[in-house]
Each structure stands twice: as C-alpha cells, then as structure tokens.
Motif scaffolding. Structure first.
Motif, PDB file in Angstrom:
ATOM      1  N   MET A   1     -36.273  10.052  35.291  1.00 30.74           N
ATOM      2  CA  MET A   1     -36.672   9.263  34.115  1.00 30.74           C
ATOM      3  C   MET A   1     -37.919   9.871  33.492  1.00 30.74           C
ATOM      4  SD  MET A   1     -35.817   6.641  32.298  1.00 30.74           S
ATOM      5  CE  MET A   1     -36.651   5.880  30.930  1.00 30.74           C
ATOM      6  N   LEU A   2     -37.934   9.933  32.211  1.00 36.96           N
ATOM      7  CA  LEU A   2     -39.013  10.583  31.474  1.00 36.96           C
ATOM      8  C   LEU A   2     -40.232   9.672  31.383  1.00 36.96           C
ATOM      9  CD1 LEU A   2     -39.606  13.121  29.796  1.00 36.96           C
ATOM     10  CD2 LEU A   2     -38.710  11.906  27.836  1.00 36.96           C
ATOM     11  N   TYR A   4     -44.192   9.525  29.970  1.00 31.45           N
ATOM     12  CA  TYR A   4     -45.243  10.170  29.216  1.00 31.45           C
ATOM     13  C   TYR A   4     -46.593   9.724  29.732  1.00 31.45           C
ATOM     14  CZ  TYR A   4     -41.791  11.668  25.846  1.00 31.45           C
ATOM     15  OH  TYR A   4     -40.741  12.260  25.253  1.00 31.45           O
ATOM     16  N   VAL A  17     -42.918   6.054  12.027  1.00 26.79           N
ATOM     17  CA  VAL A  17     -41.619   6.702  11.949  1.00 26.79           C
ATOM     18  C   VAL A  17     -40.949   6.383  10.618  1.00 26.79           C
ATOM     19  CG1 VAL A  17     -39.355   6.851  13.023  1.00 26.79           C
ATOM     20  CG2 VAL A  17     -41.396   6.596  14.436  1.00 26.79           C
ATOM     21  N   ILE A 201     -29.595  22.662  27.015  1.00 26.18           N
ATOM     22  CA  ILE A 201     -30.721  22.849  27.934  1.00 26.18           C
ATOM     23  C   ILE A 201     -31.467  21.533  28.134  1.00 26.18           C
ATOM     24  CG2 ILE A 201     -32.954  24.004  28.203  1.00 26.18           C
ATOM     25  CD1 ILE A 201     -31.704  26.424  26.800  1.00 26.18           C
ATOM     26  N   SER A 202     -31.514  20.700  27.070  1.00 22.71           N
ATOM     27  CA  SER A 202     -32.191  19.404  27.214  1.00 22.71           C
ATOM     28  C   SER A 202     -31.378  18.409  28.011  1.00 22.71           C
ATOM     29  CB  SER A 202     -32.479  18.770  25.861  1.00 22.71           C
ATOM     30  OG  SER A 202     -32.725  19.713  24.908  1.00 22.71           O
TER      31      SER A 202
ATOM     32  N   ARG B  93     -34.753  18.417  32.502  1.00 25.59           N
ATOM     33  CA  ARG B  93     -36.005  17.968  31.919  1.00 25.59           C
ATOM     34  C   ARG B  93     -37.126  18.964  32.207  1.00 25.59           C
ATOM     35  NH1 ARG B  93     -40.501  16.189  32.982  1.00 25.59           N
ATOM     36  NH2 ARG B  93     -40.287  15.913  35.208  1.00 25.59           N
ATOM     37  N   PHE B 118     -34.836  14.327  19.767  1.00 26.62           N
ATOM     38  CA  PHE B 118     -33.476  14.272  20.332  1.00 26.62           C
ATOM     39  C   PHE B 118     -33.490  14.323  21.867  1.00 26.62           C
ATOM     40  CE2 PHE B 118     -29.688  16.633  21.841  1.00 26.62           C
ATOM     41  CZ  PHE B 118     -28.728  15.681  21.544  1.00 26.62           C
ATOM     42  N   ALA B 119     -34.203  15.318  22.431  1.00 26.35           N
ATOM     43  CA  ALA B 119     -34.186  15.485  23.891  1.00 26.35           C
ATOM     44  C   ALA B 119     -34.723  14.262  24.647  1.00 26.35           C
ATOM     45  CB  ALA B 119     -34.931  16.752  24.283  1.00 26.35           C
ATOM     46  N   PRO B 120     -35.864  13.678  24.233  1.00 23.34           N
ATOM     47  CA  PRO B 120     -36.327  12.477  24.957  1.00 23.34           C
ATOM     48  C   PRO B 120     -35.299  11.350  24.989  1.00 23.34           C
ATOM     49  CG  PRO B 120     -38.068  13.312  23.553  1.00 23.34           C
ATOM     50  CD  PRO B 120     -36.856  14.118  23.237  1.00 23.34           C
ATOM     51  N   ILE B 122     -32.161  11.657  25.145  1.00 22.90           N
ATOM     52  CA  ILE B 122     -31.176  12.026  26.163  1.00 22.90           C
ATOM     53  C   ILE B 122     -31.678  11.618  27.545  1.00 22.90           C
ATOM     54  CG2 ILE B 122     -30.098  14.029  27.321  1.00 22.90           C
ATOM     55  CD1 ILE B 122     -28.886  13.450  24.617  1.00 22.90           C
ATOM     56  N   HIS B 123     -32.995  11.704  27.714  1.00 20.56           N
ATOM     57  CA  HIS B 123     -33.569  11.386  29.029  1.00 20.56           C
ATOM     58  C   HIS B 123     -34.018   9.938  29.128  1.00 20.56           C
ATOM     59  CE1 HIS B 123     -33.433  15.393  30.817  1.00 20.56           C
ATOM     60  NE2 HIS B 123     -33.534  15.809  29.562  1.00 20.56           N
ATOM     61  N   GLY B 124     -33.488   9.095  28.272  1.00 21.88           N
ATOM     62  CA  GLY B 124     -33.669   7.658  28.458  1.00 21.88           C
ATOM     63  C   GLY B 124     -34.821   7.024  27.726  1.00 21.88           C
ATOM     64  N   ALA B 125     -35.578   7.808  26.919  1.00 21.18           N
ATOM     65  CA  ALA B 125     -36.655   7.176  26.161  1.00 21.18           C
ATOM     66  C   ALA B 125     -36.055   6.467  24.954  1.00 21.18           C
ATOM     67  CB  ALA B 125     -37.667   8.228  25.714  1.00 21.18           C
ATOM     68  N   THR B 128     -37.673   4.699  19.253  1.00 25.08           N
ATOM     69  CA  THR B 128     -39.017   4.539  18.688  1.00 25.08           C
ATOM     70  C   THR B 128     -40.033   5.364  19.468  1.00 25.08           C
ATOM     71  OG1 THR B 128     -38.278   2.265  18.500  1.00 25.08           O
ATOM     72  CG2 THR B 128     -40.502   2.753  17.762  1.00 25.08           C
ATOM     73  N   MET B 131     -39.622   9.044  18.830  1.00 22.45           N
ATOM     74  CA  MET B 131     -40.132   9.450  17.537  1.00 22.45           C
ATOM     75  C   MET B 131     -41.657   9.486  17.541  1.00 22.45           C
ATOM     76  SD  MET B 131     -37.963  10.505  15.579  1.00 22.45           S
ATOM     77  CE  MET B 131     -37.899  10.444  13.854  1.00 22.45           C
ATOM     78  N   GLN B 132     -42.252   8.508  18.217  1.00 22.08           N
ATOM     79  CA  GLN B 132     -43.714   8.507  18.311  1.00 22.08           C
ATOM     80  C   GLN B 132     -44.200   9.765  18.999  1.00 22.08           C
ATOM     81  OE1 GLN B 132     -44.596   4.852  20.257  1.00 22.08           O
ATOM     82  NE2 GLN B 132     -44.698   3.698  18.346  1.00 22.08           N
ATOM     83  N   ARG B 133     -43.498  10.120  20.097  1.00 20.68           N
ATOM     84  CA  ARG B 133     -43.867  11.328  20.838  1.00 20.68           C
ATOM     85  C   ARG B 133     -43.687  12.565  19.959  1.00 20.68           C
ATOM     86  NH1 ARG B 133     -47.410  13.095  24.244  1.00 20.68           N
ATOM     87  NH2 ARG B 133     -46.735  14.928  25.392  1.00 20.68           N
ATOM     88  N   ALA B 171     -41.111  18.300  24.374  1.00 23.53           N
ATOM     89  CA  ALA B 171     -40.885  16.864  24.193  1.00 23.53           C
ATOM     90  C   ALA B 171     -40.482  16.144  25.472  1.00 23.53           C
ATOM     91  CB  ALA B 171     -39.829  16.628  23.114  1.00 23.53           C
ATOM     92  N   VAL B 172     -39.948  16.866  26.444  1.00 18.50           N
ATOM     93  CA  VAL B 172     -39.521  16.206  27.676  1.00 18.50           C
ATOM     94  C   VAL B 172     -40.483  16.473  28.831  1.00 18.50           C
ATOM     95  CG1 VAL B 172     -37.076  15.981  27.123  1.00 18.50           C
ATOM     96  CG2 VAL B 172     -37.917  18.127  28.065  1.00 18.50           C
ATOM     97  N   ASN B 173     -41.715  16.880  28.493  1.00 19.80           N
ATOM     98  CA  ASN B 173     -42.724  17.182  29.525  1.00 19.80           C
ATOM     99  C   ASN B 173     -42.224  18.162  30.578  1.00 19.80           C
ATOM    100  OD1 ASN B 173     -44.618  15.594  28.371  1.00 19.80           O
ATOM    101  ND2 ASN B 173     -44.386  13.879  29.799  1.00 19.80           N
TER     102      ASN B 173
END
Lengths: 301, 348
Positions: A1-2, A4, A17, A201-202, B93, B118-120, B122-125, B128, B131-133, B171-173
């Motif tokens: 899970m991502l 931040y 946005v 890749i993502s 990721r 887009f990538a975040p 995909i990883h469940g973010a 909103t 987009m903020q990121r 974007a996905v750290n």
C-alpha cells in the motif's frame, strides 16, 4: 500500500485539482477547436438540420409522402403547394425527401455504428494481443478485403434477399473490416509507446492500461475514419436501393427516388436531380466533418 | 553502505531469437545481454556506459521486468524475484523508470497532472490524494502546478517534459529509479539543469539510481560506481575514481580517449577506436573486444576472460571494487603483457 510522508503540502492552498484541470477535458478541447473551423461548423449545422428534419418528419411534412395523385404528376420545381414539385406518381417531393432522410441517415449511420462496435473491439483486441490472435483476426479481415465493397454489399443482399433489414446487415458486414484494420493499426502503434510501458512498470493491469492509455488514443482515429465512412455508406445504400436490392417501393428513400425519377430525366432534369443533390450534400457534410475532426484531434497542431 | 545491496542481478542472460527464411525458422540469437552481474547499493548511483547496441537498454528493461530474462537471478533487498513476482505490486512500486524519449513516454491525450497521478491510483491512493501528490511533485521538479498541471505534453518543452517524467516516476515513492538515457535527448544547458535536479531528488528522497548513458561526462558527474558494457558483457566495473582515473580494459581506455575534451591542447585528431562492434548474433569467441583491441593475442580468443580484480604493477594501486575482464591484468593468463605467476582459478 502506498504511503506518503506526512508533511505539510508545499503547494499553495488555492491551487486545487479542480482549478488546475478546469476545462482541460480532451473532448472539450476537441470541440473548442472544431468550433473555430468555419467549414466544419457549416457541415455540422447542415447535418443537424437534416437530422432534425428526419426525426420530426411526421410533423414537418406538408403532405403525406405516399399519397399519389395522377393529376399532379411531375409538377415542376416551384409549383404552388409543392415547392420542389411532385414525382412521377404525383407525390410531394418535399415530403418524400424528408421521410427519405430518415432511411438514408439510418442506412448511413447504423452500419458504421455496428462497424465501430464490432470492428473496433476486434481491431483493438488484435492490435493489443499481437501474436496469433492478431494473425487470425487480420487474415480473416483480408478475405473481406479481397472483394470491392460495392460488390460485397451486392453479393450479401443478393444472398440474404432485398429489404431494409438485409441491406443494413450487408452494409454492416461491408464496413466492419476497414474499421478492424484501422483499429488494429492504431492500437499496434499505441501499444509500443513508452507511456504504455511506463504504465506497466507502475503496476497497471491490462484493463486499466486499456481504459486510461489505449482507448483515448485509439478512439480518435477510429471516429475520424468512421465519419468518413458514413458518406460512403449513404452512397452505397442509395446505390443498392437504386439497383432494387435495398429498400423497395413505395418507401421514400433517396436512392430509390433517384431510380424512379430516372425515366423523366429528359422531361424535367432539375426534378430528377434533387434526390442526388441531397445525397451529395449529406455525404459531403460528413466528409468535411471528418476532415475537421481529424484536424481538431491532432494534438500536435 | 549496508551489506545487503538494494538490488542485484546475477548471471543475467537475454538472447533474442532471429527468425528468417521462408519458414521463419530461428536462424540465430542476438546475444543482447550475456551473463552479466552487478549490484546496486542503497542510495548510490550506478552508471552504465557503452556504445549503441551493447545491451544497456535491454538491461534496463530486464531490471524493471518489462521483459523476462532467459536465465539469471534478480534480487530485491536480498530476496529473489521469481517469475511469478513480476507483477508484484510491491516491486512495481519500488522500481520505476524514466525513458529517453520524453514525448512518447507521456500519454498525449492526458493533462500532465493526470499522467503523474495515474500510478498512485493503481497503488490504491484515492484520486484526490493522487492529484494532490501530482501537484506537489510538479512543484518539486520545478514546474508551477497551477500553470502546467492542466497542460498537455505537446505544450511543454523537452526539458519540461522530462521533468514531468521524473515526477511521474517518483509519484509512487520508489526506491530505485532506472534512468535510461534520460538526459541524452536534451540540449546541453537543459541537460545540466535536469542532472542537478536528479542529484537533488536523490538526496531528498534517498533514491538509488541506475543511470544508463553513452555520455561519459554525464556518468562521471552523477555516478558513484561505473559499469562498462561491450557487446552484452561487462568489461570493467568499479568506483568512478578507479575507472576514470586508472582505466584497465583497452575498451574503457578507448572510450575515455574518445571523450571530447574542452581543453584545446588535449584534443586528439585520431579516432582511438575504429570500426563497428561485431554482430551480436555471432560475437567473437573468448574476449568479445579482441577484434578491435590493439593488444589482442591468440590467447584472447580461447576463453571468455572473467571479471576479476586487476593485477597491476607496483605503481598502479588498485582501488577496492575495481574489476576488469581482460587477460592483460590477470596473473598467468598467457597474455604477453600479463603479470607472471599462478593463474587465478575461478570456482566452477
């Protein structure tokens, strides 16, 4: 899970946005570019007018398009009560043209819509899968390409029998292969682009790559090509009706009307030309719209 | 530096079959990557240099698992990546890539902020949050989000697009970012800006880079260690100071000699290396460089030289981690310029 890092945002609060992405939708962009082309605008207005007339024909027609009158046969253009005259059976031309627009538009648009759905799906599938799936679909498509489209449509209606329904089926079969081919070509191009690889890749799966990266790049060229095919479909449908393979009398259809008036071309050429002029204007408008659409969609211009 | 490398590959092999003839039979194999091993330590930059067609980009694609290797092991945090883990969300990721072509690596029909976000998603973010990121990242790579966020790729310059691509990768750290000729297509002043940005990001985000380029100056600027590839094989590797200061392999020397110098007196008027690399479908036996090597001897064609620590004269001190695949630097190898002594036997 991502996750931040929890840090205060460096972006000012007023940059939301909604503010940044306001008015940047792709189709909105295309429409605003299309509006700036006078030719496309005129074509769109003509087409909208024809569609309007076709939809509301029963309320707009001055006469019943099927009422014959032996006394009023072949009245010239500009006659009282019959602005565009009457045909060889004394039926009002304006009313018949209005009703004819319904069948002509249906014969022009429906086969292409069917073609986009079936051809688009198969083409994108072939292009994205590659390998033997591609070979299978594309070689079957090639078989259809071996016949000239007119001949193919005639052969199919000849086999199925005449009539509106069979004509639509024949035209759908005729216009599906070219749409398969364009969809396959575009998808193959898009599939190998770096942004699709970057999406893989993502961690994006095929479904989301399709939805976010393939479809929005593939739909444009398919729609442009399909719009230009509408005019060919209209002409082909008119041609089939003219030959007696499509719609049969007494239905009002522009191709059929042209056939009926063919015999009076030496008596009143202007009258005989009217259905042809309508076919010309309609298909020309679709072609011009297709051209404008292509320009509006080219993001590099 | 910790003991466990962040990412390592061992004996990686990728050959592409070549089909030809009437029946499309396999007529040969392009040995794009042939038995290479290297490791990336956390928060270091490994530069990978070589001519066109030496297998750099194939290596990049293998590392991000866009293509599967024929054989070899890849490890992330010391844990092997098996075939089934290719689509593992965690791997997808942690390892990201920036491509050379800044235009084709962005969807032309998406505003750039959406491309980054887009990538975040995909990883469940949430949308909103993503987009903020994306906005924050645009700010971080030096593009005003309110000005550029809603723009399309064709409305940006090459340097700006590459900044967007870097933001997209971040974007996905990720922990590891593969930069495949990421600055090669930019003009020199923009290239310098992007290189500085990459150096800053590496420090701020604790990133590890695999930096692939044909430009030796750029590699030297950014890298901690360097790997030199020739025709699908690693010919020399080691710390930047060692490889640039005391190059051992004749190929590395030739590459460094061909580096354009800004000092007029140091400019040479002869090409240090002539001819093209041999066909990778049929590479020379033994050392692959021997067909173009000024020091080649019959012994070079007998066996593939292993990558070993070079044995130099007393005046040449060898830095730790410096390895070279050349018989001239291996004791008792049979080459006339090799030091005397017992040959080093590799464990088979």
């Amino acid at each position: 899970m991502l996750q931040y890092p929890e840090s205060p945002s460096t972006v000012p609060a007023d940059i939301t946005v909604q503010n940044v992405l306001k008015g940047t939708g792709y189709w909105r962009l295309v429409w605003s570019r299309l509006r700036r082309q006078p030719v496309s605008l005129v074509a769109t207005v003509i087409l909208l007018a024809i569609v309007f007339v076709a939809v509301f024909a029963p309320w707009l027609t001055p006469h019943n398009p099927y009422t014959t009158s032996s006394l009023n046969r072949l009245l010239p253009v500009g006659s009282e009560g019959h602005i565009l005259g009457t045909d060889e059976n004394g039926r009002d031309m304006v009313s018949r043209l209005m009703y004819g627009a319904r069948l002509t538009l249906l014969a022009g648009v429906l086969p292409i819509v069917v073609g986009i759905v079936i051809g688009g799906t198969l083409g994108v599938l072939a292009g994205y899968s590659g390998g033997w799936v591609n070979t299978l679909i594309m070689r079957i498509t090639d078989v259809f390409y071996a016949f000239p489209p007119v001949l193919l449509a005639i052969a199919i209606t000849g086999t199925l029998g005449t009539g509106m329904g069979n004509m639509l089926i024949a035209l759908s079969i005729t216009f599906t292969p070219p749409l398969i081919r364009i969809a396959e070509t575009v998808t193959t191009q898009v599939r190998t682009q770096d942004y699709v690889e970057a999406a893989r890749i993502s961690g994006a799966d095929t479904a989301s790559i399709m939805r976010h990266h393939i479809m929005n790049n593939v739909m444009g060229p398919i729609l442009v090509y399909a719009t230009s095919l509408i005019s060919i479909s209209i002409i082909l449908a008119a041609g089939l009706s003219f030959l007696g393979l499509g719609v049969s009398a007494p239905l009002a259809e522009w191709g059929l009307m042209l056939n009926g008036l063919r015999q009076v071309v030496w008596i009143d050429p202007l009258l005989a030309a009217i259905p042809g002029v309508m076919i010309f204007i309609t298909s020309m408008s679709f072609n011009l719209l297709s051209d404008g659409l292509r320009q509006a969609m080219d993001v590099r211009l | 530096m910790t003991d466990t490398p962040l990412f390592s590959v061992k004996n990686l092999v990728k050959h592409f079959p070549v089909h030809g003839g009437l029946l499309q039979r396999e007529v040969g194999r392009v040995q794009a990557v042939d038995d290479i091993s290297f490791a990336l330590n956390p928060q270091e930059t490994l530069g990978m240099v070589g001519e066109s067609g030496c297998g750099k980009s194939t290596t990049a694609k293998l590392v991000v698992r866009l293509i599967e290797p024929d054989s070899g092991r890849m490890e992330l945090d010391g844990l092997p990546l098996s075939r089934g883990r290719a689509w593992d969300k965690d791997f997808r990721r942690r390892v990201q890539m920036v491509f050379q072509n800044s235009f084709s690596s962005l969807n032309p029909r998406m505003p750039i902020a959406s491309s980054i976000a887009f990538a975040p998603t995909i990883h469940g973010a949430s949308r909103t949050k993503s987009m903020q990121r994306a906005m924050e990242l645009l700010e971080i790579v030096g593009l005003d989000p309110s000005l550029y966020g809603g723009r399309y790729p064709h409305e940006l310059s090459g340097g700006q697009r590459q900044r967007v691509n870097i933001a997209r990768a971040l974007a996905v750290n990720p922990d590891l970012v593969i930069l495949d000729e990421a600055v090669s297509a930019l003009d020199k002043s923009v290239e310098a800006q992007v290189l500085n940005l990459l150096a800053d990001l590496k420090r701020d985000f604790g990133l590890t880079y695999l930096f692939i380029s044909h430009d030796l100056n750029v590699i030297k600027y950014l890298s901690d260690r360097v790997v030199v590839m020739y025709l699908g094989k690693i010919v020399e590797s080691g710390p930047v100071e060692a490889v640039y200061g005391m190059p051992r392999h004749p190929y590395t020397r030739a590459l460094l000699d061909s580096m354009p110098s800004v000092i007029p007196g140091k400019r040479s008027d002869h090409a240090p290396l002539t001819g093209d690399p041999p066909n990778p479908i049929n590479p020379p036996s033994g050392c692959r460089f021997r067909t173009r090597c000024p020091h080649a001897e019959p012994v070079c064609g007998k066996a593939v030289p292993p990558l070993l620590e070079p044995i130099g004269s007393a005046s040449q001190q060898t830095l730790a981690g410096h390895e070279v695949a050349c018989l001239m630097h291996q004791r008792g190898s049979g080459h006339s310029q090799a030091p005397e002594g017992e040959p080093v036997r590799e464990a088979v």
